[in-house]
Scaffold this motif. Structure first.
Motif, PDB file in Angstrom:
ATOM      1  N   ASP A 206     -10.850   0.645   3.993  1.00 38.91           N
ATOM      2  CA  ASP A 206     -10.090   1.190   4.159  1.00 38.91           C
ATOM      3  C   ASP A 206     -10.859   2.458   4.059  1.00 38.91           C
ATOM      4  OD1 ASP A 206      -7.319   0.721   3.464  1.00 38.91           O
ATOM      5  OD2 ASP A 206      -6.848   2.019   1.322  1.00 38.91           O
TER       6      ASP A 206
ATOM      7  N   GLU B  77     -10.360  -6.150  -4.174  1.00 38.46           N
ATOM      8  CA  GLU B  77      -9.150  -4.941  -4.212  1.00 38.46           C
ATOM      9  C   GLU B  77      -8.121  -6.235  -4.646  1.00 38.46           C
ATOM     10  OE1 GLU B  77      -6.363  -2.604  -4.462  1.00 38.46           O
ATOM     11  OE2 GLU B  77      -8.615  -2.735  -5.422  1.00 38.46           O
TER      12      GLU B  77
ATOM     13  N   ASN C 139       0.533  -1.769  -4.190  1.00 47.03           N
ATOM     14  CA  ASN C 139      -0.420  -0.358  -3.191  1.00 47.03           C
ATOM     15  C   ASN C 139      -2.062  -0.565  -3.184  1.00 47.03           C
ATOM     16  OD1 ASN C 139       0.320   0.162  -6.306  1.00 47.03           O
ATOM     17  ND2 ASN C 139      -0.801   2.504  -6.803  1.00 47.03           N
TER      18      ASN C 139
ATOM     19  N   SER D  39      -6.016  -0.175  -2.139  1.00 42.36           N
ATOM     20  CA  SER D  39      -6.359   0.394  -1.309  1.00 42.36           C
ATOM     21  C   SER D  39      -7.045  -0.381  -0.371  1.00 42.36           C
ATOM     22  CB  SER D  39      -8.157   0.912  -2.513  1.00 42.36           C
ATOM     23  OG  SER D  39      -8.263  -0.313  -3.133  1.00 42.36           O
TER      24      SER D  39
ATOM     25  N   SER E 217      -6.016  -3.126   3.105  1.00 46.04           N
ATOM     26  CA  SER E 217      -4.723  -3.482   3.290  1.00 46.04           C
ATOM     27  C   SER E 217      -5.055  -5.238   3.399  1.00 46.04           C
ATOM     28  CB  SER E 217      -4.689  -3.470   5.025  1.00 46.04           C
ATOM     29  OG  SER E 217      -4.395  -4.344   5.497  1.00 46.04           O
TER      30      SER E 217
ATOM     31  N   ASP F  18       3.319  -3.919   0.951  1.00 49.01           N
ATOM     32  CA  ASP F  18       2.033  -2.904   0.648  1.00 49.01           C
ATOM     33  C   ASP F  18       3.230  -1.648   0.897  1.00 49.01           C
ATOM     34  OD1 ASP F  18       0.020  -1.508   0.594  1.00 49.01           O
ATOM     35  OD2 ASP F  18      -1.625  -2.664   1.924  1.00 49.01           O
ATOM     36  N   GLU F  19       2.490  -0.770   0.052  1.00 49.25           N
ATOM     37  CA  GLU F  19       3.369   0.579   0.017  1.00 49.25           C
ATOM     38  C   GLU F  19       2.128   1.388   0.688  1.00 49.25           C
ATOM     39  OE1 GLU F  19       6.380   0.717  -3.586  1.00 49.25           O
ATOM     40  OE2 GLU F  19       4.721   0.888  -4.382  1.00 49.25           O
ATOM     41  N   VAL F  20       1.203   0.943   1.459  1.00 49.99           N
ATOM     42  CA  VAL F  20       0.163   2.048   1.244  1.00 49.99           C
ATOM     43  C   VAL F  20      -0.038   1.732   3.074  1.00 49.99           C
ATOM     44  CG1 VAL F  20      -2.353   2.815   1.473  1.00 49.99           C
ATOM     45  CG2 VAL F  20      -0.759   2.183  -1.168  1.00 49.99           C
ATOM     46  N   HIS F  21      -0.240   0.739   3.484  1.00 48.97           N
ATOM     47  CA  HIS F  21      -0.135  -0.003   4.176  1.00 48.97           C
ATOM     48  C   HIS F  21       0.918   0.172   5.220  1.00 48.97           C
ATOM     49  CE1 HIS F  21      -4.111  -0.363   1.803  1.00 48.97           C
ATOM     50  NE2 HIS F  21      -4.791   0.316   3.110  1.00 48.97           N
ATOM     51  N   ARG F  22       2.262  -0.259   4.412  1.00 43.81           N
ATOM     52  CA  ARG F  22       3.078  -0.334   4.941  1.00 43.81           C
ATOM     53  C   ARG F  22       3.535  -1.755   5.581  1.00 43.81           C
ATOM     54  NH1 ARG F  22       6.160   3.042   3.150  1.00 43.81           N
ATOM     55  NH2 ARG F  22       5.895   5.227   2.304  1.00 43.81           N
TER      56      ARG F  22
ATOM     57  N   ASP G 235       8.328   1.405   8.151  1.00 42.04           N
ATOM     58  CA  ASP G 235       8.497   2.029   7.275  1.00 42.04           C
ATOM     59  C   ASP G 235       9.090   2.046   6.593  1.00 42.04           C
ATOM     60  OD1 ASP G 235       5.818   3.625   8.473  1.00 42.04           O
ATOM     61  OD2 ASP G 235       6.418   4.241  10.018  1.00 42.04           O
TER      62      ASP G 235
ATOM     63  N   ARG H 248      -4.071   3.552 -10.976  1.00 44.90           N
ATOM     64  CA  ARG H 248      -3.070   3.655  -9.433  1.00 44.90           C
ATOM     65  C   ARG H 248      -2.458   2.606  -9.207  1.00 44.90           C
ATOM     66  NH1 ARG H 248      -5.879  -0.267  -5.978  1.00 44.90           N
ATOM     67  NH2 ARG H 248      -7.906  -0.393  -6.252  1.00 44.90           N
TER      68      ARG H 248
END
Length: 312
Positions: A91, A169, A192, A194, A196, A218-222, A238, A281
């Motif tokens: 990211d 990660e 979630n 940091s 992908s 992955d809720e952050v990167h959909r 999404d 997080r």
């Protein structure tokens, strides 16, 4: 009829792509095709052009991306491409530029990293020779002259940093993913991260689930990794729509929480050390931490509104 004059290369230019690995490799191809050396290569969503800088929006072309992939493997070795792929998952806003600079340097150096037949392959820290989650890109075997070992070079050290961060990660996700059993027999894990890292997780979990279907979302990167029992694929979405939990899931969750509390040693309770090894997080998707988090209920209750996994 005269041909169209070729466009002059720009000296002050930035390349914007769609954020995917294929888009990044397409941008690398575009730079070579136009004989340009972009100052910045970044996803369109986060690119911040410099004053007076021209921005080229590069369309993703899978065929061109495959050609770049083959070129990297041919000139630099499969390990170099593996490092490029992992760094592209970061990211970090400079990840695209870091990968581009490394590819330019590695292609010019033309020193393949070949791990085949190396006696140290099983213990090497290189990405192709080890399953260790930090995935360092150095080499102590016969490929020691590879560009991946030029760690002091300004085009290699940033790549090494990104690969290591993405590997760490991935290691967090391997440790802290918690799966729920759904009534349709599928196991679901929300995360979630940091970076992908779902593409790096699928082979590891598929080997352990064997024929059992599962989904990692992955809720952050959909991004959802879907394993059907034989093979896996990635789905960008999404929204998430899943069935209710299996009948025994709540009982199993209660049993796991009770086990977690039972094995804890109260005299050694160290919240700061726990936050160091288990980043806060990630707590909202770690079952045993739900009761420790103040505020709204984090566990999904029965009858919670369904969300959609695939659109159309």
């Amino acid at each position: 009829m005269s041909g169209v004059a070729p466009e002059e290369p720009l000296s002050d230019v930035a390349y914007a792509y769609d954020g995917s690995l294929e888009g990044l490799l397409s941008a690398v191809f575009e730079a070579y095709a136009r004989r340009e050396d972009p100052q910045d290569v970044a996803p369109e969503a986060i690119l911040q052009p410099r004053l007076g800088q021209t921005v080229r929006f590069v369309e993703t072309d899978v065929e061109r991306a495959v050609r770049v992939q083959r070129g990297i493997k041919r000139a630099c070795g499969a390990a170099a491409y593996d490092a490029v792929m992992r760094a592209s998952l970061s990211d970090d806003p400079d990840a695209g530029t870091v990968v581009y600079r490394f590819v330019r340097y590695a292609m010019a150096a033309n020193r393949p990293h070949d791990c085949s037949g190396c006696r140290k392959r099983g213990s090497c820290s290189g990405p192709m020779g080890s399953s260790r989650p930090t995935d360092a890109i150095g080499c102590s075997g016969k490929a020691s002259k590879s560009v991946l070992n030029d760690l002091a070079h300004p085009a290699v050290e940033p790549l090494h940093r990104l690969v290591r961060a993405v590997g760490n990660e991935r290691h967090h996700m391997v440790q802290f993913l918690r799966f729920e059993h759904l009534e349709n027999g599928v196991w679901l894990a929300l995360c979630n991260p940091s970076a992908s890292v779902v593409p790096l997780l699928m082979d590891w979990f598929a080997g352990r689930f064997n024929t059992q279907p599962f989904i990692i979302y992955d809720e952050v990167h959909r991004l959802a990794g879907v394993y059907e029992g034989r093979d896996w694929y990635l789905v960008r979405t999404d929204e998430l729509n899943v069935p209710d939990r299996a009948a025994d899931e709540r009982l199993m969750q209660a049993a796991w929480k009770r086990f977690y509390r039972t094995v804890a040693v109260e005299a050694r309770y160290n919240p700061e050390l726990r936050r160091q090894f288990m980043p806060k997080r990630l707590w909202k998707n770690i079952l045993e931490m739900h009761e420790d988090l103040p505020g709204a209920e984090l566990a999904r209750g029965e009858g919670a509104p369904a969300e959609r996994l695939w659109r159309g």
